[in-house]
Enzyme design. Structure first.
Site, PDB file in Angstrom:
ATOM      1  N   GLY A  51       0.814  -1.202   0.000  1.00 58.01           N
ATOM      2  CA  GLY A  51       0.000   0.000   0.000  1.00 58.01           C
ATOM      3  C   GLY A  51       0.846   1.249   0.000  1.00 58.01           C
ATOM      4  O   GLY A  51       2.054   1.212  -0.218  1.00 58.01           O
ATOM      5  N   VAL A  56       2.039  -5.655   3.501  1.00 60.87           N
ATOM      6  CA  VAL A  56       1.406  -6.694   4.307  1.00 60.87           C
ATOM      7  C   VAL A  56       2.052  -8.025   3.965  1.00 60.87           C
ATOM      8  O   VAL A  56       2.052  -8.452   2.805  1.00 60.87           O
ATOM      9  CB  VAL A  56      -0.113  -6.756   4.063  1.00 60.87           C
ATOM     10  CG1 VAL A  56      -0.747  -7.806   4.982  1.00 60.87           C
ATOM     11  CG2 VAL A  56      -0.755  -5.397   4.324  1.00 60.87           C
ATOM     12  N   ASP A 167     -12.609   4.932   4.965  1.00 62.20           N
ATOM     13  CA  ASP A 167     -12.216   4.537   3.612  1.00 62.20           C
ATOM     14  C   ASP A 167     -12.926   3.245   3.206  1.00 62.20           C
ATOM     15  O   ASP A 167     -12.303   2.278   2.779  1.00 62.20           O
ATOM     16  CB  ASP A 167     -10.696   4.345   3.546  1.00 62.20           C
ATOM     17  CG  ASP A 167     -10.152   4.416   2.118  1.00 62.20           C
ATOM     18  OD1 ASP A 167     -10.856   4.955   1.241  1.00 62.20           O
ATOM     19  OD2 ASP A 167      -9.026   3.931   1.890  1.00 62.20           O
TER      20      ASP A 167
END
Length: 439
Positions: A51, A56, A167
Site C-alpha cells: 500500500g 502486508v 475509507d
C-alpha cells in the site's frame, strides 16, 4: 490532504491483502525478507499486498502455530512521526473492535526501527477482485445483499467502538471462507473523540467512495458516522449494478459530482432490481448528512426489509423441508429460514424416513437435510428424492458436521445441489438457500 488527483479511484492510504493486491515479487531493502523472524514469533513466508505506506506480509506464528498477516511500515516512512502515529492509530482502531466482520489485530511492535502490527489472516479475495472478475456486472441480488449485511454489521461495530472507518470501498472488504465478510484497513480512521467542533477534518480517502462533506473538509462530529454510511451506499450501488454512481477522469471532478449531481437509480443499470432497493440505496447517498440513513445498522435493516418486501410480492411462498436429528440445530435453522422467507413454511423432521413421508404431503421448494440421521441418512434420502421426483427436481442442500470431500462427491453424483459443513451460521445457510432457490 491525502488525495492523488491522478487516480480518482485508487488507494490513497494503505492496502489490505487480497488477490488483486498480491505482490509476491515485491522487493525492498526496508521490508523483512522471506524467512525473517519478526518480534521473535512471526516467520515471513510471503507478501500479500503493498500500500501507500505499508507492506502486508504473510507469516507463520511459530508460538501459536497459525498463519497471520503482518503490516509493516516500509522505507523512510518509518522515520516520519506523523505517519508512525497514523499507523499506530490504525492498529489501535482495529484492536478496539471485537467483531467477526472486522479483521482482528493481535499485536503491535517494532522490527529494526519499523513499526508493525499483526492481524488475523483471512484467506480469500477482496470484494474488488470479485467485482472485476464479473467484468462490470453486478453480483446476484442475494449475494450482494449478503455482503452488505455483513459489511454493515462490521461497520456498526467500528462506530460503536468510537471511530469512523474513513475509507469504505470494495478493496477494503475481504471475502473469506464460508462467505465471511471482514472489513480491513483502518488507515484513515478517525476517533470520534478527536473530531473538532468546527467540523474540519483532513480531506482523505478514495474519491469514488467519499461522502460530499468528507471531500470538502466539513464533517459535523455528531453526524460523522454518516460519512461511512454514504461510502457503503456507493459500495451497494456498485455491487448491485457493476457501476459507480459517479465517474470522471480525475478526482476533483468526481468529488464535485458527489457534492452536486443527483445519483442515478440502480435499476437504471439493472431494470430487474426492486424499486424498494433503489429507495434504500438512494437514501444512503443523500447529499446532506441530516437526510441520510443515520447508521450502518439502519442501512442493514432497511436493505433486509426491502429484500423481504420484494420477495413477498414477486413469488409464491417458499416451502422448506428441514430434516435434522440435532434438535437444537434444527430449531435454530428453522428460525433462520422462517426469518429469511417471511410468509413461507418450514416443515421440521428428525430423520430421513419422516422426510420421505413429508415429501408425499405436497410440493416443497427446497430440502435441507443432515448427512448423518437415523433410519435413512442424507445420502440415502438424496437418492430417494431424486428417484421419486425426477420432473420437479427439488433443490437439495446437505448439511453435516462430519462429512468431507468424498461425501460431497457421492452426493453430487446423486444429484445434491449444495453442501455445508457445520458449524453453519445464519448468513451461510440463508445465502446458500436463496442461491439454490434462484436456480
Amino acid at each position: 490532504m491525502t488525495l492523488d488527483t491522478r487516480d480518482p479511484s485508487g488507494d490513497f492510504a494503505t492496502c489490505p491483502y487480497g488477490a488483486e493486491a498480491a505482490a509476491g515479487d515485491f522487493r525492498s531493502e526496508s521490508v523483512p525478507p522471506l524467512g525473517a523472524l519478526i518480534g521473535g514469533a512471526y516467520r515471513v513466508i510471503g507478501t500479500l499486498g503493498v500500500g501507500g505506506m505499508g507492506v502486508v506480509l504473510l507469516a507463520q506464528d511459530e508460538l501459536l502455530e497459525r498463519l497471520v498477516a503482518v503490516k509493516v511500515v516500509q522505507g523512510d516512512m518509518g522515520l516520519h512521526p506523523e505517519l508512525c502515529a497514523r499507523f499506530l492509530r490504525e492498529a489501535r482502531a482495529m484492536a478496539s473492535v471485537r467483531h467477526e466482520n472486522v479483521v482482528t489485530v493481535y499485536a503491535f511492535g517494532e522490527h529494526e526501527g519499523a513499526p508493525y502490527f499483526v492481524m488475523e489472516y483471512v484467506p480469500g479475495d477482496t470484494l474488488e477482485y470479485w467485482l472485476r472478475s464479473r467484468g462490470g456486472q453486478g453480483l446476484p441480488l442475494d449475494q450482494a445483499l449478503g455482503v452488505l449485511e455483513q459489511a454493515c454489521r462490521g461497520l456498526e461495530a467500528i462506530h460503536r467502538s468510537g471511530a469512523i472507518h474513513g475509507d469504505i470501498k470494495p478493496s477494503n472488504l475481504l471475502i473469506g471462507s464460508a462467505f465471511r465478510v471482514a472489513l480491513a484497513d483502518l488507515g484513515l480512521s478517525l476517533p470520534l473523540s478527536e473530531l473538532r467542533a468546527d467540523g474540519a477534518v483532513p480531506v482523505a480517502g478514495t474519491p469514488a467512495y467519499m461522502a460530499p462533506e468528507r471531500g470538502f473538509s466539513n464533517v459535523r462530529p455528531e453526524l460523522a458516522p454518516r460519512v461511512d454510511v454514504y461510502s457503503m451506499g456507493v459500495v451497494a450501488f456498485e455491487l448491485l449494478t457493476g457501476h459507480l454512481p459517479f465517474q470522471g477522469d480525475n478526482a476533483l471532478k468526481i468529488l464535485h459530482q458527489h457534492r452536486t449531481a443527483r445519483p442515478p437509480r440502480p435499476s437504471a443499470f439493472r431494470p430487474e432490481l426492486p424499486s424498494a432497493i433503489d429507495e434504500v440505496v438512494l437514501a444512503a447517498l443523500e447529499k446532506e448528512p441530516e437526510r441520510r440513513i443515520p447508521s450502518a445498522e439502519h442501512l442493514r435493516q432497511m436493505l433486509r426489509q426491502a429484500q423481504q418486501a420484494a420477495a413477498a410480492g414477486s413469488r409464491q411462498p417458499v416451502r422448506v423441508l428441514l430434516a435434522e436429528d440435532d434438535e437444537d440445530f434444527r430449531h435454530l435453522s428453522a428460525r433462520w429460514l422462517r426469518r429469511a422467507f417471511p410468509g413461507g413454511e418450514v416443515v421440521e423432521v428428525s430423520n430421513g424416513q419422516q422426510a420421505l413421508e413429508a415429501l408425499r404431503s405436497g410440493r416443497f421448494s427446497l430440502a435441507v437435510v443432515d448427512l448423518h440421521m437415523p433410519l435413512l441418512d442424507g445420502i440415502g434420502l438424496t437418492a430417494a428424492i431424486r428417484d421419486a421426483d425426477r420432473a420437479h427436481r427439488l433443490p437439495i442442500l446437505v448439511v453435516t458436521g462430519q462429512g468431507g470431500a468424498p461425501d460431497w462427491q457421492i452426493l453430487s453424483n446423486l444429484g445434491a445441489d449444495g453442501f455445508l459443513v457445520k458449524p453453519v451460521d445464519s448468513t451461510a445457510l440463508i445465502m446458500t438457500a436463496r442461491r439454490m432457490l434462484q436456480g
